[in-house]
Motif scaffolding. Structure first.
Motif, PDB file in Angstrom:
ATOM      1  N   MET A   1       0.778  -1.181   0.000  1.00  0.00           N
ATOM      2  CA  MET A   1       0.000   0.000   0.000  1.00  0.00           C
ATOM      3  C   MET A   1       0.826   1.254   0.000  1.00  0.00           C
ATOM      4  O   MET A   1       0.371   2.249  -0.485  1.00  0.00           O
ATOM      5  CB  MET A   1      -0.844   0.017   1.249  1.00  0.00           C
ATOM      6  N   ASP A   2       1.984   1.097   0.546  1.00  0.00           N
ATOM      7  CA  ASP A   2       2.835   2.279   0.561  1.00  0.00           C
ATOM      8  C   ASP A   2       3.182   2.730  -0.864  1.00  0.00           C
ATOM      9  O   ASP A   2       3.293   3.922  -1.106  1.00  0.00           O
ATOM     10  CB  ASP A   2       4.131   1.971   1.330  1.00  0.00           C
ATOM     11  N   THR A   3       3.386   1.764  -1.691  1.00  0.00           N
ATOM     12  CA  THR A   3       3.734   2.110  -3.070  1.00  0.00           C
ATOM     13  C   THR A   3       2.557   2.780  -3.769  1.00  0.00           C
ATOM     14  O   THR A   3       2.746   3.738  -4.498  1.00  0.00           O
ATOM     15  CB  THR A   3       4.124   0.847  -3.858  1.00  0.00           C
ATOM     16  N   SER A   4       1.388   2.233  -3.525  1.00  0.00           N
ATOM     17  CA  SER A   4       0.275   2.845  -4.213  1.00  0.00           C
ATOM     18  C   SER A   4      -0.058   4.191  -3.583  1.00  0.00           C
ATOM     19  O   SER A   4      -0.467   5.106  -4.291  1.00  0.00           O
ATOM     20  CB  SER A   4      -0.905   1.915  -4.263  1.00  0.00           C
ATOM     21  N   ALA A   5       0.175   4.344  -2.290  1.00  0.00           N
ATOM     22  CA  ALA A   5      -0.046   5.635  -1.667  1.00  0.00           C
ATOM     23  C   ALA A   5       1.011   6.614  -2.168  1.00  0.00           C
ATOM     24  O   ALA A   5       0.712   7.776  -2.451  1.00  0.00           O
ATOM     25  CB  ALA A   5       0.030   5.503  -0.152  1.00  0.00           C
ATOM     26  N   ALA A   6       2.241   6.122  -2.270  1.00  0.00           N
ATOM     27  CA  ALA A   6       3.307   6.986  -2.793  1.00  0.00           C
ATOM     28  C   ALA A   6       3.033   7.324  -4.239  1.00  0.00           C
ATOM     29  O   ALA A   6       3.275   8.455  -4.673  1.00  0.00           O
ATOM     30  CB  ALA A   6       4.647   6.286  -2.645  1.00  0.00           C
ATOM     31  N   SER A   7       2.547   6.370  -4.984  1.00  0.00           N
ATOM     32  CA  SER A   7       2.214   6.599  -6.384  1.00  0.00           C
ATOM     33  C   SER A   7       1.074   7.608  -6.485  1.00  0.00           C
ATOM     34  O   SER A   7       1.081   8.484  -7.344  1.00  0.00           O
ATOM     35  CB  SER A   7       1.841   5.257  -7.022  1.00  0.00           C
ATOM     36  N   LEU A   8       0.102   7.496  -5.615  1.00  0.00           N
ATOM     37  CA  LEU A   8      -1.033   8.410  -5.602  1.00  0.00           C
ATOM     38  C   LEU A   8      -0.560   9.812  -5.239  1.00  0.00           C
ATOM     39  O   LEU A   8      -0.978  10.803  -5.859  1.00  0.00           O
ATOM     40  CB  LEU A   8      -2.092   7.910  -4.616  1.00  0.00           C
ATOM     41  N   VAL A   9       0.316   9.896  -4.260  1.00  0.00           N
ATOM     42  CA  VAL A   9       0.864  11.192  -3.854  1.00  0.00           C
ATOM     43  C   VAL A   9       1.662  11.778  -5.025  1.00  0.00           C
ATOM     44  O   VAL A   9       1.568  12.971  -5.323  1.00  0.00           O
ATOM     45  CB  VAL A   9       1.735  11.036  -2.580  1.00  0.00           C
ATOM     46  N   ALA A  10       2.443  10.937  -5.699  1.00  0.00           N
ATOM     47  CA  ALA A  10       3.238  11.407  -6.827  1.00  0.00           C
ATOM     48  C   ALA A  10       2.327  11.902  -7.944  1.00  0.00           C
ATOM     49  O   ALA A  10       2.592  12.933  -8.573  1.00  0.00           O
ATOM     50  CB  ALA A  10       4.154  10.295  -7.328  1.00  0.00           C
ATOM     51  N   ARG A  11       1.228  11.176  -8.155  1.00  0.00           N
ATOM     52  CA  ARG A  11       0.290  11.602  -9.203  1.00  0.00           C
ATOM     53  C   ARG A  11      -0.371  12.929  -8.807  1.00  0.00           C
ATOM     54  O   ARG A  11      -0.557  13.805  -9.642  1.00  0.00           O
ATOM     55  CB  ARG A  11      -0.787  10.537  -9.412  1.00  0.00           C
ATOM     56  N   GLU A  12      -0.735  13.077  -7.575  1.00  0.00           N
ATOM     57  CA  GLU A  12      -1.361  14.313  -7.114  1.00  0.00           C
ATOM     58  C   GLU A  12      -0.374  15.474  -7.229  1.00  0.00           C
ATOM     59  O   GLU A  12      -0.754  16.584  -7.618  1.00  0.00           O
ATOM     60  CB  GLU A  12      -1.863  14.153  -5.680  1.00  0.00           C
ATOM     61  N   GLU A  13       0.877  15.204  -6.880  1.00  0.00           N
ATOM     62  CA  GLU A  13       1.896  16.254  -7.013  1.00  0.00           C
ATOM     63  C   GLU A  13       2.089  16.620  -8.490  1.00  0.00           C
ATOM     64  O   GLU A  13       2.222  17.795  -8.843  1.00  0.00           O
ATOM     65  CB  GLU A  13       3.220  15.796  -6.391  1.00  0.00           C
ATOM     66  N   ALA A  14       2.126  15.604  -9.354  1.00  0.00           N
ATOM     67  CA  ALA A  14       2.264  15.853 -10.797  1.00  0.00           C
ATOM     68  C   ALA A  14       1.065  16.638 -11.305  1.00  0.00           C
ATOM     69  O   ALA A  14       1.197  17.569 -12.102  1.00  0.00           O
ATOM     70  CB  ALA A  14       2.425  14.536 -11.548  1.00  0.00           C
ATOM     71  N   LEU A  15      -0.139  16.262 -10.835  1.00  0.00           N
ATOM     72  CA  LEU A  15      -1.354  16.969 -11.222  1.00  0.00           C
ATOM     73  C   LEU A  15      -1.307  18.403 -10.719  1.00  0.00           C
ATOM     74  O   LEU A  15      -1.677  19.332 -11.445  1.00  0.00           O
ATOM     75  CB  LEU A  15      -2.579  16.231 -10.667  1.00  0.00           C
ATOM     76  N   ALA A  16      -0.826  18.603  -9.501  1.00  0.00           N
ATOM     77  CA  ALA A  16      -0.710  19.945  -8.926  1.00  0.00           C
ATOM     78  C   ALA A  16       0.277  20.773  -9.748  1.00  0.00           C
ATOM     79  O   ALA A  16       0.051  21.950 -10.028  1.00  0.00           O
ATOM     80  CB  ALA A  16      -0.294  19.865  -7.463  1.00  0.00           C
ATOM     81  N   ARG A  17       1.408  20.145 -10.135  1.00  0.00           N
ATOM     82  CA  ARG A  17       2.388  20.856 -10.974  1.00  0.00           C
ATOM     83  C   ARG A  17       1.772  21.223 -12.328  1.00  0.00           C
ATOM     84  O   ARG A  17       1.979  22.315 -12.839  1.00  0.00           O
ATOM     85  CB  ARG A  17       3.641  20.008 -11.169  1.00  0.00           C
ATOM     86  N   MET A  18       1.015  20.280 -12.905  1.00  0.00           N
ATOM     87  CA  MET A  18       0.367  20.544 -14.194  1.00  0.00           C
ATOM     88  C   MET A  18      -0.663  21.660 -14.048  1.00  0.00           C
ATOM     89  O   MET A  18      -0.760  22.538 -14.903  1.00  0.00           O
ATOM     90  CB  MET A  18      -0.291  19.266 -14.732  1.00  0.00           C
ATOM     91  N   GLU A  19      -1.437  21.654 -12.982  1.00  0.00           N
ATOM     92  CA  GLU A  19      -2.417  22.711 -12.738  1.00  0.00           C
ATOM     93  C   GLU A  19      -1.709  24.058 -12.546  1.00  0.00           C
ATOM     94  O   GLU A  19      -2.191  25.088 -13.021  1.00  0.00           O
ATOM     95  CB  GLU A  19      -3.286  22.366 -11.527  1.00  0.00           C
ATOM     96  N   ALA A  20      -0.564  24.028 -11.879  1.00  0.00           N
ATOM     97  CA  ALA A  20       0.218  25.261 -11.687  1.00  0.00           C
ATOM     98  C   ALA A  20       0.702  25.782 -13.046  1.00  0.00           C
ATOM     99  O   ALA A  20       0.650  26.985 -13.320  1.00  0.00           O
ATOM    100  CB  ALA A  20       1.388  25.004 -10.732  1.00  0.00           C
ATOM    101  N   ARG A  21       1.199  24.834 -13.873  1.00  0.00           N
ATOM    102  CA  ARG A  21       1.646  25.234 -15.219  1.00  0.00           C
ATOM    103  C   ARG A  21       0.481  25.812 -16.018  1.00  0.00           C
ATOM    104  O   ARG A  21       0.636  26.815 -16.716  1.00  0.00           O
ATOM    105  CB  ARG A  21       2.250  24.047 -15.954  1.00  0.00           C
ATOM    106  N   VAL A  22      -0.695  25.162 -15.944  1.00  0.00           N
ATOM    107  CA  VAL A  22      -1.878  25.650 -16.659  1.00  0.00           C
ATOM    108  C   VAL A  22      -2.254  27.033 -16.142  1.00  0.00           C
ATOM    109  O   VAL A  22      -2.588  27.934 -16.916  1.00  0.00           O
ATOM    110  CB  VAL A  22      -3.048  24.646 -16.536  1.00  0.00           C
ATOM    111  N   ALA A  23      -2.183  27.215 -14.833  1.00  0.00           N
ATOM    112  CA  ALA A  23      -2.512  28.522 -14.245  1.00  0.00           C
ATOM    113  C   ALA A  23      -1.531  29.580 -14.744  1.00  0.00           C
ATOM    114  O   ALA A  23      -1.924  30.698 -15.099  1.00  0.00           O
ATOM    115  CB  ALA A  23      -2.506  28.428 -12.726  1.00  0.00           C
TER     116      ALA A  23
END
Length: 125
Positions: A1-23
């Motif tokens: 679960m740690d991997t999937s939680a880490a993966s989820l966190v990484a995806r959220e961070e990537a999404l946040a970075r993408m949203e920041a870039r879009v902004a």
């Protein structure tokens, strides 16, 4: 679960970075649109100034052309007047010369008569 939680966190961070870039891109787009609006307004003002300049140049050309025509007309009228006066003076001079010629003819006739009279008078002396 740690991997999937880490993966989820990484995806959220990537999404946040993408949203920041879009902004950031949206902000850049808004700023670019503002710059385009300012440039468009400046272009319209320049176009208006150019039209005003063309109209001023056309008016100046027409005024200059009219002044040139007026000067030409005045010059022609002055030349016509001068020629008429010169013609009048020439006519008057010709009249004076003709009158003088008549006087000379009359003077010559009178002188011839006086010579004849003196010549006859001297014959009796």
């Amino acid at each position: 679960m740690d991997t999937s939680a880490a993966s989820l966190v990484a995806r959220e961070e990537a999404l946040a970075r993408m949203e920041a870039r879009v902004a950031i891109r949206n902000q850049a787009a808004v700023m670019l649109e503002a710059k385009v609006a300012v440039a468009h307004k400046a272009a319209l003002e320049l176009q208006k100034l150019a039209q005003d300049g063309v109209e001023d140049a056309r008016r100046t050309y027409e005024e200059t052309a009219q002044e040139k025509r007026d000067i030409h007309t005045l010059t022609r009228n002055l030349d016509d007047k001068r020629n008429a006066e010169r013609g009048g003076i020439d006519n008057e001079w010709q009249r004076v010369q003709a009158e003088w010629a008549k006087i000379e003819v009359e003077r010559t006739r009178v002188m011839d008569q006086m010579r004849k009279v003196l010549s006859k008078s001297l014959q009796f002396v």
